[in-house]
Design a protein around this motif. Structure first.
Motif, short mmCIF file in Angstrom:
data_model
loop_
_atom_site.label_atom_id
_atom_site.label_comp_id
_atom_site.label_asym_id
_atom_site.label_seq_id
_atom_site.Cartn_x
_atom_site.Cartn_y
_atom_site.Cartn_z
N ASP A 12 -5.39 -12.53 6.74
CA ASP A 12 -5.65 -11.69 5.58
C ASP A 12 -4.60 -10.58 5.57
OD1 ASP A 12 -8.08 -13.14 5.78
OD2 ASP A 12 -8.98 -11.51 6.93
N THR A 13 -3.82 -10.49 4.51
CA THR A 13 -2.81 -9.44 4.42
C THR A 13 -2.81 -8.83 3.03
OG1 THR A 13 -1.12 -11.06 3.80
CG2 THR A 13 -1.21 -10.43 6.13
N GLN A 15 -0.57 -7.76 -0.02
CA GLN A 15 0.72 -8.20 -0.56
C GLN A 15 0.85 -7.76 -2.00
OE1 GLN A 15 2.92 -9.75 1.36
NE2 GLN A 15 1.69 -10.58 3.03
N SER A 130 4.03 -5.03 0.17
CA SER A 130 3.88 -6.29 0.89
C SER A 130 3.97 -6.09 2.40
CB SER A 130 4.96 -7.28 0.45
OG SER A 130 4.68 -7.71 -0.85
N THR A 131 3.11 -6.81 3.11
CA THR A 131 3.10 -6.75 4.57
C THR A 131 4.22 -7.61 5.11
OG1 THR A 131 0.69 -6.62 4.43
CG2 THR A 131 1.63 -7.07 6.61
N LEU A 133 5.18 -8.98 8.42
CA LEU A 133 4.62 -9.09 9.77
C LEU A 133 5.71 -9.05 10.83
CD1 LEU A 133 1.84 -11.79 9.21
CD2 LEU A 133 1.50 -9.35 9.58
N GLY A 139 2.19 -2.71 3.55
CA GLY A 139 0.81 -3.17 3.46
C GLY A 139 -0.11 -2.36 4.35
N TRP A 140 -0.92 -3.03 5.14
CA TRP A 140 -1.86 -2.34 6.03
C TRP A 140 -1.20 -2.13 7.39
CZ3 TRP A 140 -5.53 0.73 4.98
CH2 TRP A 140 -6.43 1.14 5.97
N GLN A 143 0.41 -4.97 9.43
CA GLN A 143 -0.38 -5.92 10.22
C GLN A 143 -1.31 -6.74 9.32
OE1 GLN A 143 0.08 -5.91 13.62
NE2 GLN A 143 1.55 -4.24 13.31
N ALA A 144 -1.76 -7.87 9.87
CA ALA A 144 -2.85 -8.61 9.25
C ALA A 144 -4.13 -7.78 9.45
CB ALA A 144 -2.98 -9.98 9.88
#
Lengths: 330, 228
Positions: A12-13, A15, A130-131, A133, A139-140, A143-144
């Motif tokens: 879950d990300t 985006q 957007s995440t 990784l 994003g967050w 991280q996911a």
């Protein structure tokens, strides 16, 4: 205003439409896999298309809404439920405070999007939520999503809590998006020839357009590995690395292909035999490992007409969504 | 849309690519998404839907093609003078040991002592031909022909700062990543930092020269920038 992750899903990300303009630094656009579904998720909740959405895969997460929230679920059908009652996709839904969203079974598609009114408050890096990784940024916190993460939303501009009936957990608003045109013939994927298309052997060109190819289980957000009849070039070409994009079909040394997806690298050195047309990337993004695809050749003008029409419909949809929301809450 | 100037690693060609980039960046248009330069090609990313709102009724790809043709003609006449190169950027590397796990194997395969590999690798001034693969990953060339080597058959984990060689190129992994290049050392210099502006240390056209440092010097340099 926030939601919290009771239990994370497979991946879950947060985006958005991607981080465009930094390719010469080796920074890839990333962003959602299915831009159409993400765009619609935002429009249904009254956002502009550039807000972040949550992209989830199956098994999906369990999410607690800490306040009354206007949400929309789009993309894959993972049987979304709120407090164990099924909620529809492609439709705005007001969910009550302290209810739980979860996904009970994989019905169709590969990625599902959760849009919230206002949009998620998260990290913007190089003009995008957007995440990434690999670079752990955007994003967050790059991280996911994990258990216990509490994601705040931006401010409400619409008063929708009054739409909840007294004893219900949620209220489905009475309009929905017809997505039939975008996802019909899911296995038929339009392409335009790539820079090295002409160097494919004649038999390989036929094979590419006439055979089915299987999406390999190792496929992910970076790319879909395809398996099927092996393709060959007329003469072996020594290439140096050059830019690639979301949808580029590369021919690997073993004769198999890879279709680059949202998290692709910025450059690559394999022959670029084709590019999937932008208007068909949403349906490709919803195919899963072991699904088959069939490539259909198109010319670049036709491809431009298709994506322009798709975007035009989204503009009309945006206006309609705003009108409906404003009417309902006034 | 990609304009290719052949498939080669050549300084003159790469300078022309940069001249094309400069010309194009001075002429932005609605719907332009990105411009990516590589060894011998330049690629323009555009959004047909956004572009069609501002005109180009007979197909936006024709407009892009025309733009690239104009750029080609315009950059044939003159190379901008700012492409003159300055002093090379000096890049410390701790070669071998745990930092360069492939140095010993390479020494055996190439029949060149580790010391000579280090000497050869750090004696050339390299050009950054392109940035790609990972955020801030520089493709540096060309290396001494005696050091040319193949890629690994499958990628293995490489730590940030890993200095590798493959084919006639050398490069530096800016972040932890799987990679197939032969890793001969590690630099303490951070090549990618999302908190910085710009986030990447090197850009296309920069010149780089490596120099060998001891483990202690590595640790001191590494500590002074707060690690990766």
């Amino acid at each position: 205003m926030s939601l919290s992750i009771i239990k994370p899903g497979l991946l879950d990300t947060l985006q958005d439409m991607g981080r465009n303009g930094y390719g010469s630094w080796g920074i890839n656009p990333g962003g959602v896999m299915d831009r159409y579904a993400a765009h619609v998720a935002n429009l249904l909740v009254g956002n502009c298309k550039d807000e972040a959405v949550m992209e989830v895969h199956f098994p999906g997460p369990q999410i607690l809404f800490e306040q009354n929230t206007l949400i929309a679920i789009t993309g894959a059908d993972f049987s979304a439920t709120v407090n164990d009652e099924v909620i529809p996709r492609w439709q705005p839904v007001v969910v009550r405070r302290n209810t739980v969203l979860q996904f009970s079974s994989l019905v169709e598609g590969a990625r599902c999007y959760i849009g919230v009114h206002g949009g998620y408050c998260c990290d913007k890096w190089l003009n995008s939520y957007s995440t990434n990784l690999k670079a752990s940024v955007g994003g967050w916190h790059g991280q996911a999503l994990k258990k216990g993460d509490e994601l705040p939303f931006k401010e409400n501009t619409i008063y929708f809590a009054g739409l909840l009936k007294e004893d219900s957990n949620f209220e489905v608003l009475p309009w929905r998006v017809n997505t039939e045109k975008v996802y019909r013939w899911p296995h038929e994927v339009g392409f335009i020839p790539g820079n090295e298309w002409d160097q494919l052997s004649a038999a390989s060109k036929d094979s590419f357009t006439q055979n089915n190819f299987l999406i390999h289980p190792s496929s992910d957000r970076m790319g879909y590995q395809l398996s099927g009849s092996s393709l060959t070039m007329d003469q072996s070409v020594e290439l140096v690395s050059s830019a690639v994009s979301f949808g580029t079909v590369q021919l690997l040394p073993n004769g198999q292909m890879i279709v680059l997806m949202a998290d692709h690298q910025t450059t690559g050195g394999y022959p670029r035999i084709a590019h999937v047309i932008s208007a068909h990337l949403p349906k490709l993004a919803q195919l899963r490992p072991c699904d088959t695809i069939q490539f259909k050749r198109m010319d670049i003008s036709a491809a431009e007409i298709l994506i322009t029409a798709q975007q035009k419909e989204l503009h009309i949809l945006q206006r309609a969504c705003m009108d409906h929301l404003n009417e309902l809450v006034c | 849309m990609t304009l290719e100037l052949g498939h080669l690693i050549d300084e003159q060609v790469n300078r022309r690519v940069l001249a094309l980039e400069t010309w194009l960046r001075e002429r932005p248009f609605p719907g332009l998404k990105d411009i990516i330069v590589a060894y011998s090609s330049i690629t323009v990313f555009y959004d047909p839907a956004e572009m069609s709102q501002t005109g180009w009724p007979d197909g936006v790809h024709r407009h892009i093609r025309q733009l690239l043709e104009e750029a080609w003609v315009a950059t044939d006449r003159e190379y901008p003078s700012f492409l003159q190169e300055g002093e090379p950027i000096r890049m410390p590397v701790c070669y071998g040991g745990g930092f360069g796990p492939d140095l010993e194997g390479l020494s055996i395969a190439l029949k060149i002592s580790s010391k000579d590999i280090i000497e050869l690798h750090s004696s050339f001034i390299y050009r950054v031909y392109m940035i790609g693969f990972l955020p801030g990953f520089p493709y540096l060339g060309r290396i001494d022909p005696r050091l040319e080597t193949g890629r690994k058959s499958r990628p293995v984990p490489v730590v940030a700062g890993g200095v590798g060689i493959a084919g006639n190129q050398t490069g530096i992994y800016p972040v932890n990543s799987p990679g197939g290049w032969q890793i001969i050392g590690r630099t303490p210099v951070k090549l990618f930092d999302p908190k910085k502006e710009p986030p990447v240390r090197l850009e296309v056209g920069d010149r780089v020269q490596f120099y060998a440092v001891s483990r202690e010097e590595f640790e001191a340099l590494y500590g002074s920038q707060g690690g990766y």
